[in-house]
Design an enzyme around this catalytic site. Structure first.
Site, mmCIF file in Angstrom:
data_model
loop_
_atom_site.group_PDB
_atom_site.id
_atom_site.type_symbol
_atom_site.label_atom_id
_atom_site.label_comp_id
_atom_site.label_asym_id
_atom_site.label_seq_id
_atom_site.Cartn_x
_atom_site.Cartn_y
_atom_site.Cartn_z
ATOM 1 N N ASP A 492 0.833 -1.198 0.000
ATOM 2 C CA ASP A 492 0.000 0.000 0.000
ATOM 3 C C ASP A 492 0.871 1.254 0.000
ATOM 4 O O ASP A 492 2.074 1.204 0.313
ATOM 5 C CB ASP A 492 -0.889 -0.032 1.253
ATOM 6 C CG ASP A 492 -2.182 0.749 1.098
ATOM 7 O OD1 ASP A 492 -2.306 1.518 0.134
ATOM 8 O OD2 ASP A 492 -3.066 0.579 1.966
ATOM 9 N N ASP A 561 -10.981 1.769 -3.042
ATOM 10 C CA ASP A 561 -11.539 1.484 -1.715
ATOM 11 C C ASP A 561 -13.057 1.474 -1.749
ATOM 12 O O ASP A 561 -13.699 1.073 -0.780
ATOM 13 C CB ASP A 561 -11.074 2.541 -0.709
ATOM 14 C CG ASP A 561 -9.703 2.207 -0.140
ATOM 15 O OD1 ASP A 561 -9.223 1.083 -0.365
ATOM 16 O OD2 ASP A 561 -9.114 3.075 0.533
HETATM 17 C C1 DGJ Z 1 -5.849 1.833 2.114
HETATM 18 C C2 DGJ Z 1 -6.271 0.640 1.313
HETATM 19 O O1 DGJ Z 1 -6.790 1.049 0.091
HETATM 20 C C3 DGJ Z 1 -7.267 -0.172 2.104
HETATM 21 O O2 DGJ Z 1 -7.709 -1.265 1.348
HETATM 22 C C4 DGJ Z 1 -6.622 -0.624 3.377
HETATM 23 O O3 DGJ Z 1 -5.569 -1.494 3.082
HETATM 24 C C5 DGJ Z 1 -6.126 0.567 4.172
HETATM 25 N N1 DGJ Z 1 -5.273 1.387 3.377
HETATM 26 C C6 DGJ Z 1 -5.386 0.128 5.391
HETATM 27 O O4 DGJ Z 1 -4.818 1.166 6.057
#
Ligand code: DGJ
Length: 753
Positions: A492, A561
Site C-alpha cells: 500500500d 476502496d
Molecule cells: C488503504 C487501502 O486502500 C485499504 O484497502 C486498506 O488497506 C487501508 N489502506 C489500510 O490502512
C-alpha cells in the site's frame, strides 16, 4: 478466438454512419502470438519502418537533421516505404509557426520551435537553445522483437539524446524511451525529459478519452473534444495518482465501442508524470508524455545519463473495444510476470475488522472464508508494531507483540491447515512519527531542513531514493516473506509527497521524484527475485498507483476502496479501457456499503466483483447462513469461469455501466461468460436483447444451465434476451427483468466440431 477476417458484428443501436455501415470486416482484436514485428531501414532515404502485425510507423530524418513521424496507421507493404521520403509541406507556414515541429519525435526547446517541448534543458551559462540533430541510427535485436536506436546530438555541448523504439512480436503496441547523456564538462539542467512525442495523423476532429477521479472514485471515463491549445494531465503526487491515469485515447469523434480508428498513448511510470495533448490552431495534434511534473529540475553532471520510462503507442482499428483488447493482450503478454496464473479468490480483513485485529478474530474469519472456498487469506493493516490505530506503528514491521505474542505463526499455520495461502498488508514507504523506526532515523523521510514535515493520515514518506532506506525495506520484507513463506503482499502507499526534499542531495534534490519510484521498483524486483512464489498486490488508497510499470512487478491491483457495486461498475469500466480483468482486484463486501450506505443484493455484488479477480472483504461473522451458502455457490461458479474472465477477450456491451443496463462478455477458446447488469429497470426499454461479439459464427454454443444450443451467428445476430435467466412474466405475458439490481451470469460452452 482470433480470426484473420470475420464478418462485422451486426449493429446494435442503429446510430452508425454510412462509412461504418460499409465497414464489412472487423479487424482481428487479438494478434496471434507468432505474428512477427519487424524494423526495416531504407538505406538511401533515411527512413525506418517499425512494423507490428497490423500497423506500422514510418520515421524519417530530414535534411535539417530532424527526426519526424511520416506515418502511423494500418500495415503497409514494405515497398511503400520509399514513398515517405518527402516531408509533407501541406501545413500552413509562416514566421510564427514551424510546420514540421509537431511531427518531430522529440520536439525540443531550441531553434524555431514554439510548441510543447518534449525536451527542455539549460546548459552552462543559462543557455537554453538546444541544437539536436540526427547523428545516426541502428536497428537493434531484442529477444522478443526488434528495435531501432536513433541518435540525436548537440555537437556544441556534447549532449546526446538516444531515441529507443521497440516492437515486440504479437502486439501492435510500440514502445519508446529516451536516454539523455551529458558529454560536456559542465552540468546540464533538465527541465523536461519526455519519453517522446506521438503525432496524431491529421483528421477533421480530435476527441480525447481519458480517466479521472479521486479517492474512492477512480478511473471515471471522460471523452471530450480536444481543445485547441495544450491539454495536460498530470500527477504531482509522487505516485501515478487517482486524479488521472497516464494514458489517453484519441479518435476523430466518431469512434464507438465497435468501430473507428483509435490511437492510444500511455506512460509506464509510477511516480509524478505529465502528459500533454497539443492541438495547434492549424489542425495538427500530438501527444507527449514523460516522468516528473512541471517545475522539477534534474541536473546531469558531466558523464551522467538519464533514462526515461517507456511511452507506449497503439494504433487500433475497431473502436474502443478493440483498442482495449489489444492493450489487455499486451499487458498479459509483455507486462505481467505471471499472466497465465489464475488469480486466487482471496479474503481481505480490512473492511471486516479494520485495526481491530486479534489472533482469535482472524482465525474465526479464516475458518469461515475457507468454508466458502476462499483460497488466499490476507490480513490487512493492524497486525504489526504498535499499529492499533492509524497514528502509530508504520515502519515497525514485526508482529504486534500483544496481539501476536508468538508471532504470526499460529495464524499462518491455521490458515495453511485450512488449505489457504497466506498474505499480509504492508506500507513500506511510510512511517508514523510514533514508531521505533522514525525515532531512530528521523532523516529518512522526505523533508527540507528548517521546514515543516506535514503529516497526512499521521504519516510521513520514507525517501526510497536513499540506499539505506531501500536496504532496510528489502531486509524487513525479506525477513517477513522468509519467516512466514508469504504467498502474497498487499503493498500500500497512502499519502502523496509533500516537502519533498532530499538534503543529502542538495545538488540534485528533485531526483527524489525519480529515485523514490525507482527505489520502490528495485525493492519489489529484488524481493520477487528472492521469493519467486510471492505475489504482490499494488495499492495506493485504492487505485492510486495503477500503471503499466507497477503491473510489470505486481500481479494485481486494489482497484478502489469503494466497493459499492454501482460505483464500482463505473470505476471498473474506466479501468478496463487499458488494464485487463486479471489485474483488477474486486471484493464483495457488506449488503449496506460502509462507504456509501447503498443496499445492494448479494447476487449483484458478486456479479460485479466476478468481473475481475474476485475477493471477499465483508465481515463474514455478520453474514447469515443463507448469505454464506449463496456466497459459497457464487465462489464455486466463479472458479469455473475465472480463466475465461481473467485471460479471455473482453467485449463491453450495452449502455453506461452502473447507471443503465450493461453486460461484460468474456470469450475464451471453449467458453463464453456473460455477466449482465440492470441496476434500475426502465419500462421504456425492457426487455433487451444483447448481441454477443467475438464468436465464431459457424460454431455452436450451449448454455450450460439450460442446455439450449445456439449458433454463433444467432448469438451475434439475434442475441440473447437480456438477463436470460432472470426474466419475469408480467401482464399479457410480457417478459421483463426484475425491477432493481437485476443481474445474471450466463455461461456458454463452445461445442467441439
Ligand atoms: C488503504 C487501502 O486502500 C485499504 O484497502 C486498506 O488497506 C487501508 N489502506 C489500510 O490502512
Amino acid at each position: 478466438m482470433p480470426h484473420a477476417r470475420r464478418p462485422a458484428p451486426l449493429h446494435e443501436h442503429g446510430d452508425f454512419s454510412d462509412r461504418r455501415d460499409l465497414d464489412v470486416t472487423a479487424p482481428p482484436t487479438l494478434v496471434p502470438a507468432q505474428a512477427q514485428s519487424s524494423v526495416m531501414a531504407h538505406p538511401d532515404r533515411s527512413l525506418w519502418c517499425l512494423s507490428t502485425p497490423a500497423t506500422c510507423m514510418i520515421l524519417g530524418a530530414d535534411e535539417a537533421g530532424a527526426l519526424t513521424q511520416r506515418y502511423w496507421g494500418p500495415a503497409l507493404p514494405a515497398t511503400d516505404m520509399a514513398q515517405f521520403g518527402d516531408v509533407d509541406r501541406l501545413r500552413w507556414t509562416s514566421t510564427f509557426q514551424s510546420p514540421g515541429e509537431i511531427e518531430e519525435q522529440l520536439p525540443f526547446d531550441g531553434g524555431h520551435r514554439w510548441g510543447v517541448p518534449s525536451l527542455q534543458v539549460v546548459f552552462d551559462g543559462g543557455v537554453r537553445a538546444l541544437e539536436l540533430a540526427f547523428a545516426g541510427a541502428d536497428t537493434v535485436e531484442y529477444e522478443d522483437g526488434h528495435g531501432l536506436l536513433v541518435r540525436l546530438v548537440d555537437e556544441g555541448f556534447g549532449f546526446g539524446a538516444a531515441l529507443h523504439y521497440r516492437v515486440r512480436h504479437g502486439t501492435d503496441v510500440i514502445e519508446r524511451w529516451v536516454e539523455l547523456r551529458n558529454g560536456h564538462s559542465k552540468d546540464v539542467r533538465v527541465l523536461r525529459a519526455d519519453s517522446g512525442s506521438w503525432l496524431m495523423p491529421d483528421q477533421d476532429e480530435y476527441r480525447i478519452s481519458s480517466v479521472h477521479g479521486h479517492w474512492s472514485g477512480e478511473t471515471q471515463l471522460e471523452r471530450r473534444t480536444l481543445p485547441t491549445g495544450e491539454y495536460t494531465l498530470t500527477s504531482r503526487h509522487g505516485t501515478t495518482g487517482q486524479q488521472s491515469n497516464p494514458w489517453v485515447m484519441v479518435d476523430d469523434g466518431t469512434a464507438t465501442e465497435e468501430f473507428g480508428t483509435v490511437r492510444t498513448v500511455a506512460l509506464a511510470w509510477s511516480g509524478s508524470w505529465r502528459l500533454t495533448a497539443q492541438r495547434r490552431p492549424d489542425g495538427a495534434a500530438s501527444v507527449t508524455a514523460g516522468f516528473g511534473h512541471d517545475g522539477l529540475e534534474w541536473s546531469l553532471h558531466p558523464g551522467d545519463a538519464l533514462t526515461t520510462p517507456s511511452s507506449l503507442g497503439l494504433h487500433s482499428e475497431g473502436g474502443f473495444g478493440a483498442a482495449s483488447r489489444s492493450w489487455h493482450d499486451y499487458v498479459r503478454r509483455h507486462v505481467l510476470t505471471h499472466p497465465q496464473e489464475d488469480r486466487p479468490v482471496l479474503f481481505n480483513s480490512w473492511e471486516a475488522t479494520e485495526f481491530d485485529i486479534s489472533l482469535e478474530g482472524q482465525i474465526a474469519l479464516a475458518r469461515k472464508a475457507a468454508d466458502l472456498g476462499v483460497e488466499l487469506f490476507v490480513v490487512d493493516d493492524g497486525w504489526f508494531g504498535s499499529r492499533t490505530h492509524d497514528a502509530a506503528g508504520l515502519g515497525d514491521w514485526f508482529p504486534n507483540p500483544d496481539r501476536f505474542p508468538e508471532g504470526l505463526h499460529p495464524l499462518v499455520d491455521t490458515v495453511r491447515t485450512l488449505g489457504m495461502g497466506f498474505g499480509i498488508w504492508v506500507e513500506p514507504e511510510m512511517v508514523n512519527p510514533d514508531s521505533d523506526l522514525y525515532r531512530a532515523n528521523p532523516d529518512w523521510v522526505l523533508h527540507w531542513p528548517g521546514r515543516r514535515r506535514d503529516e497526512l493520515r499521521n504519516q510521513l514518506v520514507l525517501n526510497f531514493g536513499r540506499t539505506d532506506v531501500r536496504q532496510w525495506a528489502l531486509r524487513s520484507l525479506d525477513d517477513l516473506a522468509g519467516a512466514y513463506s508469504l504467498d502474497f503482499l498487499k503493498w500500500d502507499m497512502n499519502r502523496p509527497f509533500t516537502q519533498a526534499g532530499w538534503p543529502d542531495r542538495a545538488d540534485n534534490h528533485d531526483m527524489v521524484w525519480i529515485e523514490h519510484t525507482r527505489g520502490v521498483y528495485s525493492v519489489m524486483d529484488e524481493l520477487r527475485r528472492r521469493h519467486p512464489g510471492l505475489r504482490i498486490e499494488a495499492c495506493s488508497s485504492g487505485g492510486g498507483r495503477v500503471d503499466l510499470a507497477i503491473m510489470s512487478r505486481t500481479d494485481q491491483v486494489w482497484t478502489s476502496d469503494n466497493t459499492d457495486s454501482l460505483d464500482r461498475q463505473t470505476i471498473q469500466h474506466g479501468y478496463s479501457q487499458l488494464y485487463p480483468a486479471v489485474t483488477m482486484g474486486a471484493w464483495v463486501t457488506e449488503e449496506v456499503n460502509a462507504l456509501t450506505g447503498r443496499r445492494v443484493p448479494l447476487d449483484y455484488r458478486f456479479h460485479v466483483a466476478m468481473a475481475g479477480a474476485l475477493g471477499i472483504g465483508g465481515d463474514l461473522d455478520l453474514w447469515s447462513a443463507d448469505e454464506l451458502d449463496r456466497s459459497r455457490e457464487h465462489i464455486a461458479r466463479y472458479k469455473a469461469i475465472r480463466s475465461t474472465v481473467q485471460h479471455g477477450d473482453l467485449y463491453r456491451l450495452g449502455q453506461a455501466p452502473g447507471r443503465d443496463y450493461s453486460a461484460l462478455e468474456y470469450v475464451a477458446d471453449r467458453q463464453v461468460v456473460l455477466l449482465s447488469y440492470d441496476p434500475h429497470r426502465s419500462l421504456s426499454r425492457a426487455p433487451r436483447r444483447l448481441r454477443l461479439r467475438g464468436l465464431d459464427p459457424a460454431a455452436r454454443y450451449r448454455d450450460t444451465e439450460t442446455g439450449t444450443e445456439y449458433s454463433g451467428a444467432v448469438l451475434m445476430g439475434r442475441g440473447l434476451l437480456f438477463n436470460e435467466h432472470q426474466t419475469l412474466r408480467g401482464w399479457n405475458n410480457t417478459r421483463f427483468s426484475a425491477a432493481d439490481y437485476a443481474s445474471s451470469l450466463l455461461v456458454l460452452e463452445r461445442l467441439a466440431g
